[in-house]
Design an enzyme around this catalytic site. Structure first.
Site, PDB file in Angstrom:
ATOM      1  N   ARG A 143       0.812  -1.226   0.000  1.00  0.00           N
ATOM      2  CA  ARG A 143       0.000   0.000   0.000  1.00  0.00           C
ATOM      3  C   ARG A 143       0.843   1.274   0.000  1.00  0.00           C
ATOM      4  NH1 ARG A 143      -3.257  -2.957   3.782  1.00  0.00           N
ATOM      5  NH2 ARG A 143      -5.123  -3.727   2.742  1.00  0.00           N
TER       6      ARG A 143
ATOM      7  N   LYS B 280      -0.175 -19.093   4.584  1.00  0.00           N
ATOM      8  CA  LYS B 280      -1.176 -19.503   5.552  1.00  0.00           C
ATOM      9  C   LYS B 280      -1.684 -18.287   6.333  1.00  0.00           C
ATOM     10  CE  LYS B 280       0.083 -21.051   9.655  1.00  0.00           C
ATOM     11  NZ  LYS B 280       0.548 -20.146  10.721  1.00  0.00           N
TER      12      LYS B 280
ATOM     13  N   HIS C 276       5.390 -23.808   5.418  1.00  0.00           N
ATOM     14  CA  HIS C 276       6.853 -23.762   5.378  1.00  0.00           C
ATOM     15  C   HIS C 276       7.501 -24.964   6.058  1.00  0.00           C
ATOM     16  CE1 HIS C 276       6.603 -21.969   9.428  1.00  0.00           C
ATOM     17  NE2 HIS C 276       7.874 -22.268   9.563  1.00  0.00           N
TER      18      HIS C 276
ATOM     19  N   LYS D 144      11.297 -27.599   5.213  1.00  0.00           N
ATOM     20  CA  LYS D 144      12.423 -27.857   6.119  1.00  0.00           C
ATOM     21  C   LYS D 144      13.091 -29.164   5.690  1.00  0.00           C
ATOM     22  CE  LYS D 144      10.325 -25.552  10.135  1.00  0.00           C
ATOM     23  NZ  LYS D 144      11.202 -24.510  10.672  1.00  0.00           N
TER      24      LYS D 144
ATOM     25  N   GLU E 257       7.470 -24.141  21.335  1.00  0.00           N
ATOM     26  CA  GLU E 257       8.195 -22.903  21.037  1.00  0.00           C
ATOM     27  C   GLU E 257       8.530 -22.205  22.340  1.00  0.00           C
ATOM     28  OE1 GLU E 257       7.071 -20.707  17.288  1.00  0.00           O
ATOM     29  OE2 GLU E 257       5.130 -21.444  17.956  1.00  0.00           O
TER      30      GLU E 257
ATOM     31  N   ASP F  28      -3.244 -22.133  14.401  1.00  0.00           N
ATOM     32  CA  ASP F  28      -1.939 -21.598  14.005  1.00  0.00           C
ATOM     33  C   ASP F  28      -0.933 -22.711  13.695  1.00  0.00           C
ATOM     34  OD1 ASP F  28      -0.124 -19.370  13.658  1.00  0.00           O
ATOM     35  OD2 ASP F  28       0.837 -19.984  15.528  1.00  0.00           O
TER      36      ASP F  28
ATOM     37  N   HIS G 114       1.004 -27.245  10.163  1.00  0.00           N
ATOM     38  CA  HIS G 114       2.323 -27.863  10.337  1.00  0.00           C
ATOM     39  C   HIS G 114       2.254 -29.252  10.980  1.00  0.00           C
ATOM     40  CE1 HIS G 114       3.357 -23.860   9.332  1.00  0.00           C
ATOM     41  NE2 HIS G 114       3.380 -23.351  10.551  1.00  0.00           N
TER      42      HIS G 114
ATOM     43  N   LYS H 293       3.163 -22.117  22.879  1.00  0.00           N
ATOM     44  CA  LYS H 293       4.080 -20.970  22.954  1.00  0.00           C
ATOM     45  C   LYS H 293       4.587 -20.873  24.392  1.00  0.00           C
ATOM     46  CE  LYS H 293       3.059 -18.807  18.916  1.00  0.00           C
ATOM     47  NZ  LYS H 293       4.054 -18.777  17.848  1.00  0.00           N
TER      48      LYS H 293
HETATM   49  C1  BG6 Z   1       4.060 -20.112  11.919  1.00  0.00           C
HETATM   50  C2  BG6 Z   1       3.162 -19.735  13.066  1.00  0.00           C
HETATM   51  O1  BG6 Z   1       3.333 -20.706  10.892  1.00  0.00           O
HETATM   52  O2  BG6 Z   1       5.047 -21.032  12.378  1.00  0.00           O
HETATM   53  C3  BG6 Z   1       3.971 -19.128  14.187  1.00  0.00           C
HETATM   54  O3  BG6 Z   1       2.196 -18.804  12.617  1.00  0.00           O
HETATM   55  C4  BG6 Z   1       5.088 -20.062  14.595  1.00  0.00           C
HETATM   56  O4  BG6 Z   1       3.141 -18.837  15.313  1.00  0.00           O
HETATM   57  C5  BG6 Z   1       5.894 -20.502  13.376  1.00  0.00           C
HETATM   58  O5  BG6 Z   1       5.919 -19.366  15.495  1.00  0.00           O
HETATM   59  C6  BG6 Z   1       6.884 -21.586  13.751  1.00  0.00           C
HETATM   60  O6  BG6 Z   1       7.758 -21.807  12.693  1.00  0.00           O
HETATM   61  P1  BG6 Z   1       9.252 -22.297  12.938  1.00  0.00           P
HETATM   62  O7  BG6 Z   1       9.802 -22.481  11.553  1.00  0.00           O
HETATM   63  O8  BG6 Z   1       9.943 -21.210  13.710  1.00  0.00           O
HETATM   64  O9  BG6 Z   1       9.146 -23.553  13.714  1.00  0.00           O
END
Ligand code: BG6
Length: 509
Positions: free
Chosen positions: A47, A161, A191, A195, A229, A248, A253, A353
Site C-alpha cells: 500500500r 497460511k 513452510h 524444512k 516454542e 496456528d 504444520h 508458545k
Molecule cells: C508459523 C506460526 O506458521 O510457524 C507461528 O504462525 C510459529 O506462530 C511458526 O511461530 C513456527 O515456525 P518455525 O519455523 O519457527 O518452527
C-alpha cells in the site's frame, strides 16, 4: 534452470516482515547458487508509496541482516541482486492498481514480443488472509492470469497460511480460487514442508528398508509429536488471539508432520502420488467425539514466567490480546488414524508458545519385547511398573537436526544391568553444512512447477474438518476449561495426564 523464459515474481505484502526476513533472503540465496532464471525480476507490491530505490535500499539492509550467507553491504553480488528489485504501490481492492501493475510488468522485460506479456509470472500472496481472494479475483479480472493452455509461459500463485479460518471458509476460498486458477497453478504453502528434516521423513522411511517393516501397529506402541516454542506471541497478539494454537500450528504444520510419518509409500515421488497418500491419512483421522473432548484434548494458556532467563508476560496482558481471552496457546491431543496400518495406535501431539524450550520432534515408541527377560535388570529409573524403557526412534526437526535410535545395552561389568543408550546421527556432524531455509526450497519448487511440497485443496479441507470438530467440541464443552501453565514449563499438568491415563509419558516434561 531448464526454463530460460524471463520470469517475474510479484510479492503482495512487500512491506511485511515475511518479505524481509524470509522471502528476499531466500531469493538472494537461490540467486547466489545460480538456481534461478538469469533474467528474473522481483516486484514488491504494497500500500505505502515508495520509489524503486527506496525499496532496494530497504531490502538491501534486510539482506545484510537476515540472509543466510550474510552478504556485506556494498558487494557487487548484493548490488546486482537488488538492481533486479522493483516496487509498485497500490491498493488491494482497487482494480486500477492491478491494471497499473500489469502495464508495468508487461514492459519490465524489455521489448521482446512487442511489449506484450511474455514472461512467466509467480504471484506471492504474503498478505493478511482477508485479502487473498480480493487479490486473486482482481488478478483474474485485470488479465494477469495466463490461461493454463498457454504453453509458452506460466502463471502461478503462492498463497501463505492461514488458508481459511475453518472448514467452511476453506471450502469457500478453494471454490473461488479454483474458478480463476487451475489447481496446478495454486501453491498453498506450509513452510514446514520446506524444512530439510521434514523432507527427510520421506527419504528416511522410503529410501531405506530397515524401519519400514516395523512401521505399523504390530511394532509401534504410540507416536509423540512435539512442536514446542520458547517464544511467546510477541507482536502478533492480535492475530494469535483470533487463531490460537490449534489453527496456528495443528491444522497445518503438525498435521502435515503426522501425515508424512503415517502415510503409505507413494507409488512414485511425483506431486500427485505423494499428496494422494497424505490426504488419505488426514481423511482417516478419527474425529474426536465431542462428548469425550476433555478425554482426548487439553487446552492451555500461558501465565507469566521466564524462558531462557527472559521474563514472559501473562498471555492475557500481551498487546492485542483481550483481557478475558479464552484462546489456547497450548494444545495437546490424543488422536487415532483409523486405517489398517495404524488401528488403535495413539498419536499424541502437542504444541505451545512460551514453553520450556524450542523443540520440534517426532518420536516413534516401539512396543515392549514379548518376554521381559531383563525386567529387573534395568538401571535405576528405567522401569516403571511393568514397563521397561521403550525403544524409541526420534526424528528431530529442529533445532540440532538429528535422528536418534534409543535401545537398551548391557552396562560393562560383572553384573547383568541394562541402560538405555543412544545411537545418533547429527546433520551438522555428517554434512558439515547448514541446511537451507525452508523458503528457498519452496520458492524454487514453485518456479520449477513441482507442487509435491505444497498443500492440495483436499488436504487443507481434510485437516480443517478434523480441527473444526475439536473446536466445536471445546465450544460446547461446559466441563473442561482452558488450563493455565507457567511460561517456561512443558504445558499444563492435564497434558501429562492425557498420557498417564494409559500408562505413558511425554519424553520431555
Ligand atoms: C508459523 C506460526 O506458521 O510457524 C507461528 O504462525 C510459529 O506462530 C511458526 O511461530 C513456527 O515456525 P518455525 O519455523 O519457527 O518452527
Amino acid at each position: 534452470m531448464e526454463n530460460k523464459n524471463p520470469t517475474t515474481i510479484v510479492i503482495f505484502g512487500a512491506s511485511g516482515d515475511l518479505t524481509k526476513r524470509k522471502l528476499l533472503p531466500a531469493l538472494y540465496q537461490l540467486t547466489m547458487e545460480k538456481l534461478l532464471p538469469e533474467n528474473l525480476k522481483i516486484v514488491g507490491f504494497a500500500r505505502s508509496e515508495k520509489s524503486h530505490e527506496a525499496f532496494r535500499a530497504e531490502m538491501k539492509a534486510a539482506l545484510v541482516q537476515f540472509s543466510r550467507s550474510k552478504p556485506q553491504d556494498g558487494t557487487q553480488a548484493l548490488q546486482a541482486f537488488v538492481s533486479r528489485l522493483y516496487y509498485q504501490s497500490g491498493s488491494y481492492d482497487n482494480p486500477e492498481s492491478f491494471q497499473t501493475l500489469r502495464n508495468f510488468l508487461d514492459k519490465l522485460h524489455g521489448d521482446q514480443d512487442n511489449n506484450s506479456q511474455h514472461d512467466n509470472r509467480l504471484y506471492y500472496l504474503s498478505t493478511p488472509p482477508t485479502v487473498f481472494w480480493k487479490i486473486i479475483s482482481t488478478l483474474g479480472e485485470t488479465g494477469h492470469i495466463a490461461k493454463a493452455e498457454d504453453q509458452t509461459r506460466w502463471t502461478r500463485v503462492i498463497i501463505e497460511k492461514p488458508f481459511g479460518q475453518d472448514l467452511a471458509s476453506a471450502i469457500d476460498l478453494n471454490r473461488k480460487i479454483l474458478s480463476v486458477l487451475n489447481e496446478n497453478q495454486v501453491y498453498r504453502i506450509d513452510h514446514y514442508l520446506g524444512k530439510e528434516t521434514v523432507q527427510n521423513i520421506m527419504t528416511f522411511r522410503f529410501g531405506n528398508s530397515i524401519f519400514e517393516p516395523l512401521w505399523n501397529r504390530r511394532y509401534i506402541d504410540h507416536v509423540q509429536i512435539t512442536v514446542s516454542e520458547a517464544v511467546a506471541v510477541g507482536s502478533r497478539g492480535g492475530y494469535y488471539d483470533h487463531s490460537g494454537a490449534i489453527r496456528d500450528m495443528v491444522q497445518n504444520h503438525i498435521l502435515q508432520l503426522l501425515a508424512l510419518v503415517a502415510m503409505e509409500p507413494p507409488a512414485s515421488f511425483v506431486d500427485e502420488a505423494v499428496r494422494d497418500e497424505k490426504v488419505k491419512v488426514l481423511k482417516a483421522l478419527r474425529p474426536i467425539p465431542q462428548y469425550e473432548i476433555a478425554h482426548f484434548s487439553v487446552r492451555g494458556q500461558y501465565t507469566g514466567g521466564e524462558v531462557n532467563g527472559k521474563p514472559i508476560l501473562n498471555f492475557l496482558d500481551e498487546k492485542g490480546v483481550q483481557s478475558n481471552s479464552h484462546t489456547e496457546t497450548f494444545v495437546a491431543l490424543k488422536t487415532f488414524i483409523d486405517n489398517w496400518r495404524w488401528a488403535n495406535v495413539p498419536f499424541y501431539i502437542r504444541t505451545g508458545k512460551a514453553m520450556a524450550e524450542r523443540l520440534s520432534e517426532i518420536t516413534i515408541l516401539f512396543r515392549q519385547p514379548p518376554l521381559a527377560l531383563f525386567k529387573h535388570k534395568w538401571h535405576e529409573g528405567h522401569v516403571e511398573g511393568d514397563q521397561m524403557h521403550p525403544n524409541t526412534l526420534t526424528l528431530r526437526v529442529q533445532p540440532d537436526e538429528a535422528i536418534r535410535l534409543n535401545f537398551g545395552l548391557k552396562i560393562p561389568g560383572s553384573r547383568m544391568m541394562l541402560q538405555p543408550t543412544d545411537m545418533e546421527f547429527c546433520y551438522s556432524d555428517v554434512f558439515h553444512a547448514e541446511p537451507p531455509e525452508a523458503y528457498e526450497r519452496l520458492i524454487l519448487d514453485s518456479i520449477l512447477g513441482d507442487s509435491t511440497l505444497f498443500i492440495r485443496h483436499d488436504e487443507v479441507e481434510a485437516a480443517w474438518k478434523f480441527v473444526d470438530n475439536i473446536v466445536r467440541g471445546w465450544e460446547q464443552d461446559k466441563v473442561s476449561t482452558i488450563k493455565p501453565y507457567q511460561a517456561g514449563s512443558w504445558g499444563p499438568k492435564a497434558s501429562h495426564d492425557l498420557l498417564e491415563q494409559s500408562g505413558r509419558r511425554w519424553l520431555h516434561q
